[in-house]
Design a protein around this motif. Structure first.
Motif, short mmCIF file in Angstrom:
data_model
loop_
_atom_site.label_atom_id
_atom_site.label_comp_id
_atom_site.label_asym_id
_atom_site.label_seq_id
_atom_site.Cartn_x
_atom_site.Cartn_y
_atom_site.Cartn_z
N LEU A 95 -18.27 44.51 26.76
CA LEU A 95 -17.86 44.34 28.04
C LEU A 95 -17.00 44.22 28.45
O LEU A 95 -16.25 43.71 27.82
CB LEU A 95 -18.91 43.00 28.33
CG LEU A 95 -20.73 42.29 28.41
CD1 LEU A 95 -20.87 41.16 29.19
CD2 LEU A 95 -21.09 43.47 29.17
N ALA A 96 -16.95 44.92 29.64
CA ALA A 96 -15.13 44.49 30.11
C ALA A 96 -15.14 42.98 30.67
O ALA A 96 -16.45 42.35 31.33
CB ALA A 96 -14.94 45.71 31.05
N PRO A 97 -13.91 42.14 30.71
CA PRO A 97 -14.19 41.44 31.80
C PRO A 97 -14.50 41.05 33.25
O PRO A 97 -15.38 39.92 33.44
CB PRO A 97 -12.49 41.12 32.20
CG PRO A 97 -12.00 41.60 31.38
CD PRO A 97 -12.59 43.16 30.74
N ARG A 98 -14.68 42.22 33.71
CA ARG A 98 -15.55 42.63 35.43
C ARG A 98 -16.92 41.90 34.75
O ARG A 98 -17.81 41.64 35.15
CB ARG A 98 -15.49 43.64 35.65
CG ARG A 98 -15.96 43.67 37.03
CD ARG A 98 -15.06 44.70 37.37
NE ARG A 98 -15.89 45.42 38.73
CZ ARG A 98 -15.22 46.59 39.64
NH1 ARG A 98 -13.62 47.06 40.15
NH2 ARG A 98 -15.86 46.36 41.14
N GLY A 99 -17.31 42.69 34.10
CA GLY A 99 -19.00 42.63 33.29
C GLY A 99 -19.21 41.48 32.98
O GLY A 99 -20.25 40.47 32.81
#
Length: 174
Positions: free
Chosen positions: A25-29
């Motif tokens: 996951l990306a930080p936004r995810g």
């Protein structure tokens, strides 16, 4: 009545040199996963069973939602990874009837196709938004007037709601 919670994994990163199945996951995810988990708790959308793709991004989505919802039996099902509609429907129809509310965490375009296939009526605003885009961390809540998942078929579900990170106040939809 049966309830299906279809959660598309949250926004994933694209690091070079790793396989698609291993994308984190990306930080936004991570933020979106927590926001959807909090929304699910607030709205009493706790599942009896979780079935998820073995992809890292789906597992990380569940790892961030699970502590918010509490202990729920979960299992990986390799058939969900990058699955087309027919395979997802098979997985769904094989679920034991004791599980009345099931959370599936997986991928697009399969989840968008499955939702469109199953939904025959319901929240018109949600149906329209779902038809335009099924963003990462999007959650479709579909109810069925059946006692067994084996009876779930085309247009037999009612969209109760379609929640996205943006609709629950957690930034923009990806």
């Amino acid at each position: 009545m049966l309830r299906l919670l279809l959660l598309r994994h949250a926004k994933a990163a694209w690091p070079s040199g790793i396989l698609d199945v291993d994308r984190p996951l990306a930080p936004r995810g991570q933020e979106a996963s927590a926001a959807i988990g909090n929304y699910m708790k607030r709205e009493c959308l706790a599942p009896d069973l979780v079935i998820l793709s073995p992809a890292r991004r789906t597992q990380e989505t569940w790892e961030l939602v699970q502590p918010i919802l509490g202990e729920v039996p979960s299992r990986l099902d390799g058939r969900i990874y990058e699955a087309p509609l027919a395979r997802l429907l098979t997985v769904l129809q094989e679920i034991e009837p004791e599980a009345q509310t099931v959370l599936m965490i997986g991928h697009n375009p399969g989840f968008e196709d499955l939702a469109s296939f199953l939904i025959g009526e319901g929240d018109m605003d949600g149906i329209l938004r779902l038809g335009r885009k099924y963003p990462t961390a999007g959650l479709a809540v579909v109810d069925f007037p059946h006692e067994s998942w084996a009876h779930v078929k085309r247009k037999s579900g009612k969209l109760e709601r379609f929640a996205t990170p943006k609709s629950v106040g957690a930034g923009e939809d990806d």
